[in-house]
Write an enzyme that holds these catalytic residues in place. Sequence first.
Site, PDB file in Angstrom:
ATOM      1  N   SER A 147     -61.687   3.700 -37.676  1.00 49.55           N
ATOM      2  CA  SER A 147     -62.427   3.260 -37.893  1.00 49.55           C
ATOM      3  C   SER A 147     -62.325   2.402 -39.555  1.00 49.55           C
ATOM      4  O   SER A 147     -62.251   2.948 -40.168  1.00 49.55           O
ATOM      5  CB  SER A 147     -64.007   3.557 -37.963  1.00 49.55           C
ATOM      6  OG  SER A 147     -64.752   2.530 -38.710  1.00 49.55           O
ATOM      7  N   TYR A 160     -70.130   9.405 -39.496  1.00 49.90           N
ATOM      8  CA  TYR A 160     -68.931   8.974 -38.257  1.00 49.90           C
ATOM      9  C   TYR A 160     -67.832   8.523 -38.975  1.00 49.90           C
ATOM     10  O   TYR A 160     -66.127   9.196 -38.893  1.00 49.90           O
ATOM     11  CB  TYR A 160     -69.173   8.020 -37.852  1.00 49.90           C
ATOM     12  CG  TYR A 160     -68.706   7.089 -37.225  1.00 49.90           C
ATOM     13  CD1 TYR A 160     -67.934   7.559 -35.937  1.00 49.90           C
ATOM     14  CD2 TYR A 160     -67.685   6.192 -37.778  1.00 49.90           C
ATOM     15  CE1 TYR A 160     -67.058   6.883 -35.338  1.00 49.90           C
ATOM     16  CE2 TYR A 160     -67.227   5.518 -36.932  1.00 49.90           C
ATOM     17  CZ  TYR A 160     -66.918   5.271 -35.796  1.00 49.90           C
ATOM     18  OH  TYR A 160     -65.766   4.341 -35.273  1.00 49.90           O
TER      19      TYR A 160
END
Length: 255
Positions: A147, A160
């Site tokens: 990410s 996350y």
Amino acid sequence: MGTLTGRTALVTGGSRGIGRAIAERLGREGAVVAVHYGRAADAADEVVAAIRAGGGSAFAVHAELGVSGDVETLWEGYDRQILEHADRAGLDILVNNAGITPRGEIEETTAESFDEAVAVNMRAPFFLTQQGLKRLRDGGRIVNISSGATRIALTDIIAYAMTKGAVEAFTLTLAKALGGRGITVNSVAPGIVDTDINASWLRGNEAAERSAAALSALGRVGRPEDVADVVAFLASDDGRWVTGQVVDATGGSQL
């Protein structure tokens, strides 16, 4: 003849969003694609049908990640079906895409949501890969989906981002460990992408879409296909000399 004809691929979380785009792109390139899903059986069947409609070969594999026995269940399903669709067992391409995104600042993050993120985003790809190594052929490919949050500080998805940082460390070290077998290992780091997971705040909200688009140097929100095309390159022979890398696929977000 596509660039991946004669090869087999497993895409985790392949029933929707970026995972679906990856599965369909690999299928168009000629790979036999195992489309993993956790709960959305109908969505996985749609992906399989789309790949087959385009002349490709695919099948669905079920396993809920982040629970006891998840990796064993997934590989059992894969092994049981692969010879129905390919001329040999084993695997050429593993795409660790499945993940969850718990939202919350550090003060709002519960132990339960943190543990779930670790189980799905870190533990599952680690042990899925570990058990997959005896199936993965020499010269194979592993692509982990990370990410842009590992590069850009987004405080509302701190847990996350932490798990995806671990994925990138895993990628680097695994590339070193598997280099002797000619296996490349890379991460692809998307930015904001128009998927179902972002639909609640992005789609139909012009202000949110403008704001998200403004983050990218290219001035738009990402599409699943933008990421899938990068994965397809890394999975192909053209990506043979790239390993241990994080490929930023954020459209130049916050450069």
